[in-house]
Design a protein around this motif. Structure first.
Motif, PDB file in Angstrom:
ATOM      1  N   ARG A 311       2.300 -47.743  -6.212  1.00 21.87           N
ATOM      2  CA  ARG A 311       3.175 -47.195  -7.236  1.00 21.87           C
ATOM      3  C   ARG A 311       2.737 -46.515  -8.317  1.00 21.87           C
ATOM      4  N   ILE A 312       1.478 -46.487  -8.657  1.00 22.80           N
ATOM      5  CA  ILE A 312       0.835 -45.723  -9.686  1.00 22.80           C
ATOM      6  C   ILE A 312       1.051 -44.204  -9.799  1.00 22.80           C
ATOM      7  N   SER A 313       1.151 -43.900  -8.469  1.00 23.36           N
ATOM      8  CA  SER A 313       1.564 -42.251  -8.230  1.00 23.36           C
ATOM      9  C   SER A 313       2.359 -41.972  -6.801  1.00 23.36           C
ATOM     10  N   LYS A 314       3.236 -41.012  -6.968  1.00 24.09           N
ATOM     11  CA  LYS A 314       3.747 -40.672  -5.823  1.00 24.09           C
ATOM     12  C   LYS A 314       2.937 -40.171  -4.627  1.00 24.09           C
ATOM     13  N   TYR A 315       1.785 -39.709  -5.046  1.00 22.23           N
ATOM     14  CA  TYR A 315       0.693 -39.267  -4.117  1.00 22.23           C
ATOM     15  C   TYR A 315      -0.089 -40.552  -3.335  1.00 22.23           C
ATOM     16  N   LEU A 316       0.269 -41.540  -3.703  1.00 23.64           N
ATOM     17  CA  LEU A 316      -0.540 -42.470  -3.188  1.00 23.64           C
ATOM     18  C   LEU A 316       0.258 -43.520  -2.149  1.00 23.64           C
ATOM     19  N   TYR A 317       1.543 -43.085  -2.031  1.00 21.73           N
ATOM     20  CA  TYR A 317       2.495 -43.872  -1.318  1.00 21.73           C
ATOM     21  C   TYR A 317       2.127 -43.472   0.146  1.00 21.73           C
ATOM     22  N   GLN A 318       2.473 -44.602   1.113  1.00 26.68           N
ATOM     23  CA  GLN A 318       2.027 -44.450   2.336  1.00 26.68           C
ATOM     24  C   GLN A 318       2.943 -44.207   3.397  1.00 26.68           C
ATOM     25  N   VAL A 319       2.850 -43.371   4.152  1.00 27.78           N
ATOM     26  CA  VAL A 319       3.694 -43.185   5.338  1.00 27.78           C
ATOM     27  C   VAL A 319       3.144 -43.517   6.603  1.00 27.78           C
ATOM     28  N   THR A 320       3.930 -44.352   7.555  1.00 25.16           N
ATOM     29  CA  THR A 320       3.431 -45.006   8.794  1.00 25.16           C
ATOM     30  C   THR A 320       4.711 -44.974   9.538  1.00 25.16           C
ATOM     31  N   PRO A 321       4.558 -44.921  10.791  1.00 27.95           N
ATOM     32  CA  PRO A 321       5.423 -45.217  11.861  1.00 27.95           C
ATOM     33  C   PRO A 321       6.403 -46.131  11.517  1.00 27.95           C
ATOM     34  N   ALA A 322       7.871 -45.986  11.623  1.00 28.72           N
ATOM     35  CA  ALA A 322       8.833 -46.963  11.001  1.00 28.72           C
ATOM     36  C   ALA A 322       8.696 -48.184  12.130  1.00 28.72           C
ATOM     37  N   PRO A 323       8.644 -49.486  11.641  1.00 25.58           N
ATOM     38  CA  PRO A 323       8.981 -50.505  12.601  1.00 25.58           C
ATOM     39  C   PRO A 323      10.513 -50.718  12.570  1.00 25.58           C
ATOM     40  N   SER A 324      10.746 -51.650  13.692  1.00 27.33           N
ATOM     41  CA  SER A 324      12.108 -51.973  13.913  1.00 27.33           C
ATOM     42  C   SER A 324      13.003 -52.771  12.927  1.00 27.33           C
ATOM     43  N   CYS A 325      14.116 -52.752  12.851  1.00 26.05           N
ATOM     44  CA  CYS A 325      15.071 -53.556  11.776  1.00 26.05           C
ATOM     45  C   CYS A 325      15.422 -53.038  10.696  1.00 26.05           C
ATOM     46  N   CYS A 326      16.617 -53.050  10.528  1.00 26.79           N
ATOM     47  CA  CYS A 326      17.325 -52.878   8.988  1.00 26.79           C
ATOM     48  C   CYS A 326      17.344 -51.343   8.425  1.00 26.79           C
ATOM     49  N   THR A 327      18.597 -51.285   8.003  1.00 28.12           N
ATOM     50  CA  THR A 327      19.025 -49.859   7.611  1.00 28.12           C
ATOM     51  C   THR A 327      19.720 -49.732   6.138  1.00 28.12           C
ATOM     52  N   PRO A 328      19.125 -50.594   5.349  1.00 24.20           N
ATOM     53  CA  PRO A 328      19.456 -50.420   3.760  1.00 24.20           C
ATOM     54  C   PRO A 328      19.321 -48.942   3.154  1.00 24.20           C
ATOM     55  N   ALA A 329      18.487 -48.203   3.814  1.00 20.21           N
ATOM     56  CA  ALA A 329      18.132 -47.078   2.853  1.00 20.21           C
ATOM     57  C   ALA A 329      17.369 -45.991   4.109  1.00 20.21           C
ATOM     58  N   ILE A 330      17.883 -44.798   4.544  1.00 25.10           N
ATOM     59  CA  ILE A 330      17.230 -44.076   5.406  1.00 25.10           C
ATOM     60  C   ILE A 330      17.587 -42.834   5.224  1.00 25.10           C
ATOM     61  N   VAL A 331      16.783 -41.739   5.338  1.00 26.48           N
ATOM     62  CA  VAL A 331      16.771 -40.443   5.235  1.00 26.48           C
ATOM     63  C   VAL A 331      16.753 -39.817   6.716  1.00 26.48           C
ATOM     64  N   TYR A 332      17.926 -39.161   6.967  1.00 28.74           N
ATOM     65  CA  TYR A 332      18.117 -38.573   8.539  1.00 28.74           C
ATOM     66  C   TYR A 332      17.996 -36.910   8.167  1.00 28.74           C
ATOM     67  N   THR A 333      17.246 -36.497   9.162  1.00 30.52           N
ATOM     68  CA  THR A 333      17.449 -34.889   9.183  1.00 30.52           C
ATOM     69  C   THR A 333      18.772 -34.779   9.839  1.00 30.52           C
ATOM     70  N   ARG A 334      19.415 -33.409   9.575  1.00 23.63           N
ATOM     71  CA  ARG A 334      20.630 -33.086  10.173  1.00 23.63           C
ATOM     72  C   ARG A 334      20.697 -33.287  11.733  1.00 23.63           C
ATOM     73  N   SER A 335      19.620 -32.702  12.460  1.00 19.66           N
ATOM     74  CA  SER A 335      19.543 -32.829  14.022  1.00 19.66           C
ATOM     75  C   SER A 335      19.292 -34.415  14.201  1.00 19.66           C
ATOM     76  N   GLY A 336      18.575 -34.944  13.379  1.00 18.05           N
ATOM     77  CA  GLY A 336      18.262 -36.429  13.695  1.00 18.05           C
ATOM     78  C   GLY A 336      19.435 -37.323  13.529  1.00 18.05           C
ATOM     79  N   PHE A 337      20.309 -37.011  12.668  1.00 21.11           N
ATOM     80  CA  PHE A 337      21.538 -37.962  12.475  1.00 21.11           C
ATOM     81  C   PHE A 337      22.620 -37.549  13.608  1.00 21.11           C
ATOM     82  N   ASN A 338      22.429 -36.213  13.906  1.00 18.09           N
ATOM     83  CA  ASN A 338      23.457 -35.763  15.027  1.00 18.09           C
ATOM     84  C   ASN A 338      22.957 -36.733  16.339  1.00 18.09           C
ATOM     85  N   THR A 339      21.801 -36.794  16.644  1.00 21.43           N
ATOM     86  CA  THR A 339      21.304 -37.415  17.921  1.00 21.43           C
ATOM     87  C   THR A 339      21.674 -38.890  17.568  1.00 21.43           C
ATOM     88  N   VAL A 340      21.460 -39.570  16.576  1.00 16.49           N
ATOM     89  CA  VAL A 340      21.755 -41.002  16.269  1.00 16.49           C
ATOM     90  C   VAL A 340      22.958 -41.342  16.442  1.00 16.49           C
TER      91      VAL A 340
END
Length: 398
Positions: A311-340
């Motif tokens: 949390r020291i810097s936005k550049y240190l946050y990690q991006v990994t494949p998403a695990p299963s479960c839970c939808t409290p906060a998700i960003v969808y692309t337009r095409s992604g949400f249309n598919t879902v």
């Protein structure tokens, strides 16, 4: 040589004794997700009274901000292209009066979101906040009314109550939640947005939420002013902390454990050899001993606590494949949400098959759909009052 090793194991044993039986148990009094959580469970458990005190403080701060925002704001902006439409999906909490407490989660979340968007005036991407009211008794949702003057709001049930005379079953409740989710996403996309961030009304954004999202979405090419460069469907911004430990089926977790162990091992070995120089040919056992100690130390402290350093810097946050479960906060692309949304409309949710399970099933059926998770979490789950179960829950479970 035997004397050197005996002395080393004696020192390492003393260090382990102090670490695992004194220092870390005391540290776990203030920090969750260590291996000592159960040891102090009664002392550490967040009682309803403590949670309410914290919640009341947030409510007071939120109301103060909203008062100032009402004075300084202009008219609701004209619809123009927006990179990220942030939509808060909301229903009235504690309607059945489990007690007399009014948690006002929506007020807190809207206030914090407005603050973050206001502070992100010079971000690479543009943001706009919406409220999606899916309460089926809209005329009695009194907390929402003053907020509609500040934030564009759309309601699924605008004219009359749709609540049946009898209480919904679990199956009916989960199906309604899925339909609400689809409605809110589709309505947001109608507001000329490129991506939609769907968040529940008890998911409170962290202070750096917008800045981190801005950095990663822009880097991934998901802004309106930058063409998409990947098949990303959605990016999760929250996953229950209790599921983010090292012991997991996620591929990145164990390598992280060993990498942190190696880093600490290097530090400990260098420090030890500075104090007690040892021949190079006798150092392997020193490395092995400290590596085992370091891995156990990292495991005991917990991945969640080590991840917090990012949390020291936005550049240190990690991006990994998403695990299963839970939808409290998700960003969808337009095409992604249309598919879902197309898939969600084709299935019926029921007990054991909620909308998050349905989305996971879609991902398994379509391996080309790419879903990511930003870690550590950009939201805090603050909801004690469940809108699905009509009961008081521990917010750290979800």
């Amino acid at each position: 040589m035997v004397q050197i090793f005996f002395r080393f194991w004696k020192h390492l044993g003393l260090l382990a004794l102090v670490t695992f039986f004194i220092a870390l148990p005391l540290l776990s009094l203030k920090h969750r997700y260590t291996v000592y959580d159960r040891l102090w469970h009664k002392e550490k458990s967040h009682t309803q009274e403590l949670m309410r005190n914290v919640n009341n403080q947030r409510i007071s701060e939120a109301k103060n901000f909203i008062t100032q925002y009402e004075i300084s704001r202009g008219e609701l902006s004209i619809q123009k292209p927006v990179d990220v439409g942030i939509t808060v999906i909301t229903v009235s909490r504690n309607r059945h009066k489990l007690d007399q407490y009014e948690p006002k989660y929506l007020t807190q979340v809207v206030s914090k979101s407005l603050q973050l968007i206001q502070a992100a005036e010079h971000s690479k991407l543009s943001y706009r906040l919406f409220i999606c009211n899916v309460d089926d008794e809209p005329f009695s949702y009194f907390e929402l009314e003053p907020l509609t003057k500040l934030v564009t709001t759309f309601s699924r049930f605008p004219n009359s109550s749709s609540r049946p005379l009898f209480e919904r079953s679990v199956d009916q409740t989960l199906e309604k939640e899925k339909q609400d989710y689809v409605y809110c996403g589709e309505e947001t996309l109608k507001r000329n947005v490129s991506n939609v961030l769907l968040m529940e009304d008890d998911a409170l954004p962290n202070d750096d939420m917008v800045s981190v999202v801005d950095h990663h979405l822009y880097s991934l090419g998901l802004g309106e002013r930058k063409p998409h460069q990947s098949n990303i469907t959605f990016i999760k911004l929250y996953h229950p902390d209790r599921l983010l430990g090292f012991i997991s089926l996620e591929k990145e977790r164990l390598p992280e454990l060993f990498c942190l162990g190696l880093i600490l091992t290097t530090f400990f070995v260098k420090a030890y050899l500075t104090i007690r120089p040892i021949d190079a040919k006798h150092r392997k056992i020193i490395w092995l001993g400290f590596f085992v100690y370091s891995c156990l130390f990292v495991l005991a402290v917990g991945r969640q606590n080590f991840s917090a350093i990012r949390r020291i810097s936005k550049y240190l946050y990690q991006v990994t494949p998403a695990p299963s479960c839970c939808t409290p906060a998700i960003v969808y692309t337009r095409s992604g949400f249309n598919t879902v949304s197309s898939y969600l409309k084709s299935v019926t949710c029921k007990s054991g098959f909620g909308k998050d399970t349905a989305i996971d099933k879609l991902r398994k059926q379509s391996p080309s759909l790419r879903a990511l998770l930003i870690q550590p979490n950009l939201f805090t789950h603050i909801g004690m009052y469940s809108s699905l179960r009509d009961q008081v829950l521990d917010p750290f479970i979800v």
